[in-house]
Motif scaffolding. Sequence first.
Motif, mmCIF file in Angstrom:
data_model
loop_
_atom_site.group_PDB
_atom_site.id
_atom_site.type_symbol
_atom_site.label_atom_id
_atom_site.label_comp_id
_atom_site.label_asym_id
_atom_site.label_seq_id
_atom_site.Cartn_x
_atom_site.Cartn_y
_atom_site.Cartn_z
ATOM 1 N N GLY A 131 0.717 -1.392 -0.129
ATOM 2 C CA GLY A 131 0.084 0.013 0.088
ATOM 3 C C GLY A 131 1.018 1.072 -0.173
ATOM 4 O O GLY A 131 0.187 2.516 0.042
ATOM 5 N N LYS A 132 2.017 1.022 0.205
ATOM 6 C CA LYS A 132 2.931 2.195 0.054
ATOM 7 C C LYS A 132 3.696 2.484 -1.229
ATOM 8 O O LYS A 132 4.479 1.333 -1.686
ATOM 9 C CB LYS A 132 4.058 2.072 1.130
ATOM 10 C CG LYS A 132 3.552 2.027 2.473
ATOM 11 C CD LYS A 132 2.329 3.259 3.186
ATOM 12 C CE LYS A 132 1.737 2.966 4.125
ATOM 13 N NZ LYS A 132 0.966 4.297 4.572
ATOM 14 N N SER A 133 3.568 3.681 -1.902
ATOM 15 C CA SER A 133 4.199 3.807 -3.205
ATOM 16 C C SER A 133 5.807 3.429 -3.342
ATOM 17 O O SER A 133 6.367 3.104 -4.285
ATOM 18 C CB SER A 133 3.816 5.126 -3.903
ATOM 19 O OG SER A 133 4.153 5.972 -2.828
ATOM 20 N N ASP A 134 6.289 3.987 -2.354
ATOM 21 C CA ASP A 134 7.773 4.271 -2.216
ATOM 22 C C ASP A 134 8.516 2.666 -1.660
ATOM 23 O O ASP A 134 9.633 2.599 -1.389
ATOM 24 C CB ASP A 134 8.492 5.202 -1.354
ATOM 25 C CG ASP A 134 7.652 5.463 -0.170
ATOM 26 O OD1 ASP A 134 6.598 4.647 0.265
ATOM 27 O OD2 ASP A 134 7.947 6.415 0.767
ATOM 28 N N LEU A 135 7.377 1.684 -1.228
ATOM 29 C CA LEU A 135 7.844 0.467 -0.800
ATOM 30 C C LEU A 135 7.443 -0.662 -1.923
ATOM 31 O O LEU A 135 8.045 -0.998 -2.935
ATOM 32 C CB LEU A 135 7.392 -0.069 0.415
ATOM 33 C CG LEU A 135 8.227 0.330 1.903
ATOM 34 C CD1 LEU A 135 7.580 -0.048 2.974
ATOM 35 C CD2 LEU A 135 9.616 -0.380 1.598
ATOM 36 N N GLY A 136 6.155 -0.906 -1.819
ATOM 37 C CA GLY A 136 5.400 -1.681 -2.868
ATOM 38 C C GLY A 136 5.668 -3.105 -2.812
ATOM 39 O O GLY A 136 6.503 -3.375 -1.790
ATOM 40 N N VAL A 302 19.353 -8.795 -0.320
ATOM 41 C CA VAL A 302 20.327 -8.127 0.650
ATOM 42 C C VAL A 302 20.714 -6.754 -0.228
ATOM 43 O O VAL A 302 20.798 -5.909 0.199
ATOM 44 C CB VAL A 302 21.579 -8.966 0.912
ATOM 45 C CG1 VAL A 302 22.867 -7.980 1.286
ATOM 46 C CG2 VAL A 302 21.313 -10.230 1.760
ATOM 47 N N GLN A 303 20.694 -6.968 -1.739
ATOM 48 C CA GLN A 303 20.949 -5.650 -2.387
ATOM 49 C C GLN A 303 19.825 -4.815 -2.272
ATOM 50 O O GLN A 303 20.147 -3.423 -2.323
ATOM 51 C CB GLN A 303 21.062 -5.970 -3.718
ATOM 52 C CG GLN A 303 22.459 -6.955 -4.063
ATOM 53 C CD GLN A 303 22.553 -7.577 -5.413
ATOM 54 O OE1 GLN A 303 21.949 -7.064 -6.579
ATOM 55 N NE2 GLN A 303 23.518 -8.349 -5.861
ATOM 56 N N ASP A 304 18.608 -5.241 -2.404
ATOM 57 C CA ASP A 304 17.448 -4.426 -2.218
ATOM 58 C C ASP A 304 17.330 -3.770 -1.047
ATOM 59 O O ASP A 304 16.331 -2.797 -0.766
ATOM 60 C CB ASP A 304 16.175 -5.171 -2.726
ATOM 61 C CG ASP A 304 16.250 -5.472 -4.071
ATOM 62 O OD1 ASP A 304 17.003 -4.811 -4.950
ATOM 63 O OD2 ASP A 304 15.234 -6.210 -4.725
ATOM 64 N N MET A 305 17.888 -4.158 0.003
ATOM 65 C CA MET A 305 17.616 -3.731 1.484
ATOM 66 C C MET A 305 18.248 -2.197 1.547
ATOM 67 O O MET A 305 17.814 -1.169 2.142
ATOM 68 C CB MET A 305 18.303 -4.615 2.583
ATOM 69 C CG MET A 305 17.538 -5.941 2.755
ATOM 70 S SD MET A 305 18.309 -6.994 3.953
ATOM 71 C CE MET A 305 18.248 -5.950 5.610
ATOM 72 N N GLY A 306 19.386 -1.972 0.655
ATOM 73 C CA GLY A 306 19.789 -0.389 0.555
ATOM 74 C C GLY A 306 18.745 0.437 -0.209
ATOM 75 O O GLY A 306 19.235 1.592 0.126
ATOM 76 N N LYS A 307 17.860 -0.241 -0.878
ATOM 77 C CA LYS A 307 16.918 0.815 -1.716
ATOM 78 C C LYS A 307 15.756 1.101 -0.550
ATOM 79 O O LYS A 307 15.214 2.002 -1.138
ATOM 80 C CB LYS A 307 16.484 0.234 -2.885
ATOM 81 C CG LYS A 307 17.374 -0.510 -3.794
ATOM 82 C CD LYS A 307 16.807 -1.236 -4.887
ATOM 83 C CE LYS A 307 17.904 -1.650 -6.063
ATOM 84 N NZ LYS A 307 17.264 -2.463 -7.180
ATOM 85 N N VAL A 308 15.668 0.654 0.436
ATOM 86 C CA VAL A 308 14.409 0.871 1.343
ATOM 87 C C VAL A 308 14.819 2.109 1.966
ATOM 88 O O VAL A 308 15.647 2.322 2.489
ATOM 89 C CB VAL A 308 14.449 -0.160 2.420
ATOM 90 C CG1 VAL A 308 13.425 0.219 3.355
ATOM 91 C CG2 VAL A 308 14.055 -1.541 1.907
ATOM 92 N N PRO A 309 13.708 3.268 1.870
ATOM 93 C CA PRO A 309 13.898 4.566 2.288
ATOM 94 C C PRO A 309 14.376 4.434 3.919
ATOM 95 O O PRO A 309 13.760 3.702 4.558
ATOM 96 C CB PRO A 309 12.615 5.069 2.233
ATOM 97 C CG PRO A 309 11.752 4.369 0.916
ATOM 98 C CD PRO A 309 12.399 2.778 1.308
#
Length: 703
Positions: A131-136, A302-309
């Motif tokens: 439900g969050k656009s910056d997470l998805g 693990v790589q995508d964890m750095g993309k979390v705001p």
Amino acid sequence: MSKGSDTEVEWNFLLFQILDKKTEVPFKGIINDYKGRAPCYKQDWTGAHGSGVRILAPTFYIFFASALPVIAFGEQLSRETDGHLSSVQTLASTAICGIIHSIFGGQPLLILGVAEPTVIMYTYLYNFAKGKSDLGKDLYLAWAGWVCVWTALMLFLLAIFNACTIISRFTRVAGELFGMLIAVLFVQEAIKGVVSEFNIPKDEDPKSVKYEFQWLYTNGLLGIIFSFGVLFTSLKSRRARSWRYSTGWVREFIADYGVPLMVLLWTALSYSIPKKVPSGVPRRLFCRAPWDSDSNYQWAVVQDMGKVPLGYIFAALIPAVMIAGLYFFDHSVASQMAQQKEFNLKNPSAYHYDLFLLGVMTLLCGLLGFPPSNGVLPQSPMHTKSLAVLKKLLIRKKMVKSAKECIKEQASNSEMYGRMQAVFIEMDTAPSDVSVDKELKDLKEAVMNSEDGGDTKGKFDPEKHIDPYLPVRVNEQRVTNLLQSLLVGISVCAIPVIKAIPTSVLWGYFAYMAVDSLPGNQFWERILLLFITPGRRYKVLEGVHASFVETVPFKYIATFTLFQLVYLMICFGITWIPIAGILFPVPFFLLISIRQYILPKLFQTQHLRELDAAEYEEIAGAPQRSRSISIREREEAVPGSQGTDEDFFDAEILDEMTTNRGELKLRTVSFNEDRFFQRKPENAGCKVWWGNGGEGIHILLFP
């Protein structure tokens, strides 16, 4: 009662532990656990060698008990997370954590697996993220990874600061409420699953032939048949040890492996439908094989964890607190149940160390994109129970051999007992605070009495008379846990076979898990007690019943039960709140304070001790004497006939001794046993009411 004083001692000892300065020293609990378990490590591996191939029986028993729920939870996660997680991830998590714990864990009897609370939490995390656009949906597993990082950190802190010393504050009232909530959620999932069989799944083509009305309706009807079929046949097979039919080993096999056999049976029946039925009816599991290209996303979490705001990274702390609390409670209680004092385990516990290791495994699962595993019920005490049967069989075999050699040599009974005692000591190095002479006292009396002709049926027969006098012993080792975890890991490669299982079979299995968890839950037993009319309550005493039935007045039993029922409805209601439902563990944490400060003001101390007892104590029912001669007496009346015990198995004894939750029972005679032997005159009426002042049920006979 002695039980009340025992509870007082437990609470006083707990308070002493909390206030003891030694427990305030960081790392003290972990260090003590390590020092206690390190000397046992070699024996944990070598202890399984003497069992030979017999060790495979408890291995397969626990493997099936672990794998089936994990597959069911994987299907539930697949539905709730739109396929982001499935049985592949739940099986992989269970296998990895099980292997790590079997090798490095403090208590190797503890079984780990993905549990329903984890599924609930990961469902809430998914609903929030999408439900969050910056997470998805794309960053769902990456954000869940941060939740696991925070969870692991809190588990580390709980272990370092010796939090396991307060686990006893979660008393029976909290444990049974939590168990009942899980049972209700299982029923809810089963109902939702059966209803979904009549609907078209998400992202499916509604114009497909299998979704035409007649086939969709057929799929739903088959779903009902398979679900109820699995439920009823599994419940019947679970109680096979009490059947009157067939031989002992057949009943034992069906009782141990009946549930997976029923899943296989109904899966096979699902392929017996006519060929004209389109493919996809009945509906089957859907999960990607681990070697598919779409399944490789886990390695990029693990790589995508750095993309979390950054804001969401800190927001992950809120669900992490809930999950850490759940794991702390669930893991510690499962470990506690696996090493109940009635099992007479020789090796020490390792609560603090195992909690720290759980933090390591939670962190690893989060980085891999897997839902974490923790200690599970009832598999953990089931594991200990299966090893108790194995150990007893091994000891019995050598003791019988020794006794037969003595009989052949015409040795005295005192010498026979001496040799059997030596065998017992050789195979079981008892703890220093346990007297072997005391534990084998009854066996000694049985042997020595036969020397004086005390045994009216003849001399001491080792085949028949050793079993009842052997104390419970457990084959403590790591091999069974490691092997069953490896089998779970191999199951990941069997996904093409697992996909053949109809989804409706799993909905029936969810219902089975709910129903099977109810017997032995005193909360459930008290709910049933509310529906018994006053004139029929004396019937409760005719069967085995909980001790509080005779010691607590009915009005207090009813009040306490209604309090738990209302509290259960509140907890269940919270799970329905879309996002805030993630806070459903909070009421269980608050229950510690409610139990300690509020309930003592509403109930007498003696009544509260009985209703929230530390141990499951039950009382044998009133002796019921039939006017007709019993079958055993008829057999003994026939010249030359003699009863045999060849069909009697130790597992049957342990089944009687334990609840479905794996908790060992303490059975005593009635406190008011003399009441049951009053002869009722002919044409006498009978008035029954529930007692007061702790005197239980009163029965008044009048002409």
